[in-house]
Design a protein around this motif. Sequence first.
Motif, PDB file in Angstrom:
ATOM      1  N   VAL A   1      62.523  36.195  59.820  1.00 34.43           N
ATOM      2  CA  VAL A   1      63.470  36.773  58.871  1.00 34.43           C
ATOM      3  C   VAL A   1      64.657  35.832  58.739  1.00 34.43           C
ATOM      4  N   ARG A   2      64.830  35.273  57.550  1.00 33.80           N
ATOM      5  CA  ARG A   2      65.906  34.322  57.284  1.00 33.80           C
ATOM      6  C   ARG A   2      66.945  34.998  56.400  1.00 33.80           C
ATOM      7  N   THR A   3      68.194  34.942  56.812  1.00 29.90           N
ATOM      8  CA  THR A   3      69.284  35.557  56.057  1.00 29.90           C
ATOM      9  C   THR A   3      70.255  34.474  55.612  1.00 29.90           C
ATOM     10  N   PHE A   4      70.588  34.476  54.329  1.00 29.95           N
ATOM     11  CA  PHE A   4      71.479  33.486  53.745  1.00 29.95           C
ATOM     12  C   PHE A   4      72.688  34.211  53.143  1.00 29.95           C
ATOM     13  N   ASP A   5      73.884  33.907  53.622  1.00 27.58           N
ATOM     14  CA  ASP A   5      75.106  34.508  53.062  1.00 27.58           C
ATOM     15  C   ASP A   5      75.565  33.679  51.878  1.00 27.58           C
ATOM     16  N   LEU A   6      74.911  33.887  50.744  1.00 30.40           N
ATOM     17  CA  LEU A   6      75.186  33.129  49.531  1.00 30.40           C
ATOM     18  C   LEU A   6      76.416  33.682  48.803  1.00 30.40           C
ATOM     19  N   PRO A   7      76.989  32.896  47.873  1.00 34.79           N
ATOM     20  CA  PRO A   7      78.242  33.308  47.229  1.00 34.79           C
ATOM     21  C   PRO A   7      78.191  34.676  46.556  1.00 34.79           C
ATOM     22  N   ARG A   8      77.106  34.947  45.819  1.00 32.32           N
ATOM     23  CA  ARG A   8      77.068  36.217  45.082  1.00 32.32           C
ATOM     24  C   ARG A   8      76.734  37.408  45.978  1.00 32.32           C
ATOM     25  N   ARG A   9      75.827  37.201  46.918  1.00 29.66           N
ATOM     26  CA  ARG A   9      75.486  38.252  47.871  1.00 29.66           C
ATOM     27  C   ARG A   9      74.594  37.684  48.959  1.00 29.66           C
ATOM     28  N   THR A  10      74.403  38.444  50.001  1.00 26.13           N
ATOM     29  CA  THR A  10      73.512  38.035  51.078  1.00 26.13           C
ATOM     30  C   THR A  10      72.070  38.230  50.630  1.00 26.13           C
ATOM     31  N   ARG A  11      71.245  37.207  50.851  1.00 23.85           N
ATOM     32  CA  ARG A  11      69.837  37.293  50.470  1.00 23.85           C
ATOM     33  C   ARG A  11      68.960  37.036  51.690  1.00 23.85           C
ATOM     34  N   ARG A  12      67.752  37.602  51.660  1.00 23.35           N
ATOM     35  CA  ARG A  12      66.814  37.430  52.765  1.00 23.35           C
ATOM     36  C   ARG A  12      65.502  36.849  52.264  1.00 23.35           C
ATOM     37  N   PHE A  13      64.883  36.097  53.156  1.00 26.44           N
ATOM     38  CA  PHE A  13      63.549  35.555  52.913  1.00 26.44           C
ATOM     39  C   PHE A  13      62.731  35.956  54.134  1.00 26.44           C
ATOM     40  N   ASP A  14      61.872  36.978  53.971  1.00 26.31           N
ATOM     41  CA  ASP A  14      61.154  37.582  55.092  1.00 26.31           C
ATOM     42  C   ASP A  14      59.710  37.095  55.163  1.00 26.31           C
ATOM     43  N   ALA A  15      59.232  36.940  56.378  1.00 22.39           N
ATOM     44  CA  ALA A  15      57.825  36.631  56.605  1.00 22.39           C
ATOM     45  C   ALA A  15      57.432  37.142  57.984  1.00 22.39           C
ATOM     46  N   THR A  16      56.157  37.435  58.133  1.00 26.47           N
ATOM     47  CA  THR A  16      55.597  37.855  59.418  1.00 26.47           C
ATOM     48  C   THR A  16      54.327  37.055  59.652  1.00 26.47           C
ATOM     49  N   MET A  17      54.237  36.436  60.826  1.00 28.17           N
ATOM     50  CA  MET A  17      53.074  35.599  61.117  1.00 28.17           C
ATOM     51  C   MET A  17      52.160  36.268  62.133  1.00 28.17           C
ATOM     52  N   VAL A  18      50.856  36.138  61.896  1.00 28.11           N
ATOM     53  CA  VAL A  18      49.837  36.618  62.833  1.00 28.11           C
ATOM     54  C   VAL A  18      48.781  35.521  62.968  1.00 28.11           C
ATOM     55  N   TYR A  19      48.022  35.579  64.056  1.00 30.38           N
ATOM     56  CA  TYR A  19      46.884  34.663  64.180  1.00 30.38           C
ATOM     57  C   TYR A  19      45.637  35.397  63.707  1.00 30.38           C
ATOM     58  N   SER A  20      44.930  34.817  62.749  1.00 31.78           N
ATOM     59  CA  SER A  20      43.738  35.430  62.186  1.00 31.78           C
ATOM     60  C   SER A  20      42.487  34.764  62.745  1.00 31.78           C
ATOM     61  N   GLU A  21      41.679  35.537  63.443  1.00 31.85           N
ATOM     62  CA  GLU A  21      40.390  35.016  63.916  1.00 31.85           C
ATOM     63  C   GLU A  21      39.501  34.662  62.737  1.00 31.85           C
ATOM     64  N   GLU A  22      39.564  35.484  61.695  1.00 30.52           N
ATOM     65  CA  GLU A  22      38.735  35.255  60.513  1.00 30.52           C
ATOM     66  C   GLU A  22      39.079  33.925  59.848  1.00 30.52           C
ATOM     67  N   ARG A  23      40.387  33.627  59.757  1.00 34.19           N
ATOM     68  CA  ARG A  23      40.823  32.402  59.092  1.00 34.19           C
ATOM     69  C   ARG A  23      40.872  31.213  60.037  1.00 34.19           C
ATOM     70  N   GLY A  24      40.878  31.502  61.327  1.00 31.20           N
ATOM     71  CA  GLY A  24      40.941  30.422  62.312  1.00 31.20           C
ATOM     72  C   GLY A  24      42.290  29.747  62.372  1.00 31.20           C
ATOM     73  N   GLY A  25      43.347  30.504  62.117  1.00 34.03           N
ATOM     74  CA  GLY A  25      44.689  29.933  62.152  1.00 34.03           C
ATOM     75  C   GLY A  25      45.732  30.992  61.872  1.00 34.03           C
ATOM     76  N   VAL A  26      46.966  30.545  61.698  1.00 28.52           N
ATOM     77  CA  VAL A  26      48.087  31.456  61.447  1.00 28.52           C
ATOM     78  C   VAL A  26      48.127  31.845  59.976  1.00 28.52           C
ATOM     79  N   VAL A  27      48.323  33.136  59.740  1.00 28.79           N
ATOM     80  CA  VAL A  27      48.515  33.661  58.393  1.00 28.79           C
ATOM     81  C   VAL A  27      49.940  34.177  58.303  1.00 28.79           C
TER      82      VAL A  27
END
Length: 227
Positions: free
Chosen positions: A93-119
């Motif tokens: 979870v990335r939070t940026f206190d930008l001039p107009r308002r605070t904005r967030r860029f959210d992500a959640t990572m898991v390891y996928s056996e099906e994909r053989g890597g991080v999703v």
Amino acid sequence: MFARALGRDFGRLHPELRRRFGVGLDAGEACVGTGTMRRIWQGTPRTRLLLAPFLAVGDRRNILLAEAGTDVPFRIENYPYADGFGRESVSFVRTFDLPRRTRRFDATMVYSEERGGVVDYLGTHQHVAVDLHFSATPTGGLEIRSGAYRLYEGLLGMRLPRPLVGQALVRESFDDATGRFRIKVRVTNPLLGPLFGYEGTFAASYLDLGHMPVPANVKPRREEIRS
């Protein structure tokens, strides 16, 4: 999960990067970084006009940054937890206190056996899943490249064509002289060119989770089982 994704490359990372990306349920600690993004940039005016509808939706779902700025206060929260499906998950979870308002860029990572890597599930509702490819740089830094994108909405599940999505390149390193992490993110599209990005530095602190609950605001509002 990151050691598994990197394989031998994990041992080539700078020790501070190994600790930061060693966050997981077994380690029992979270990593919280605070610092400043020296520059947050957007694409050309034409690109921003074409992307306006997507930026509006992405901004509401904490997926895209719809504003530029300089010397922006920044925070990143990496908490490991077991999600509703029992998967080890790590919040980004990335939070940026930008001039107009605070904005967030959210992500959640898991390891996928099906994909053989991080999703990487993007946003508050995990409607977009992205394959991530990790590698160590010759100087002990970390490089992350995005791969295939998939959209999940209700019963719909589809792979998104490459021309419709942004390809992300993340470079992270540790500066021994300042004791801070350096990060540079660049997202481009094969048809439109550069879309957005940011770069700056931050210091990290580590929290012993013990019996402390993971903050609810770093978890997504909806979880997706499909990877």
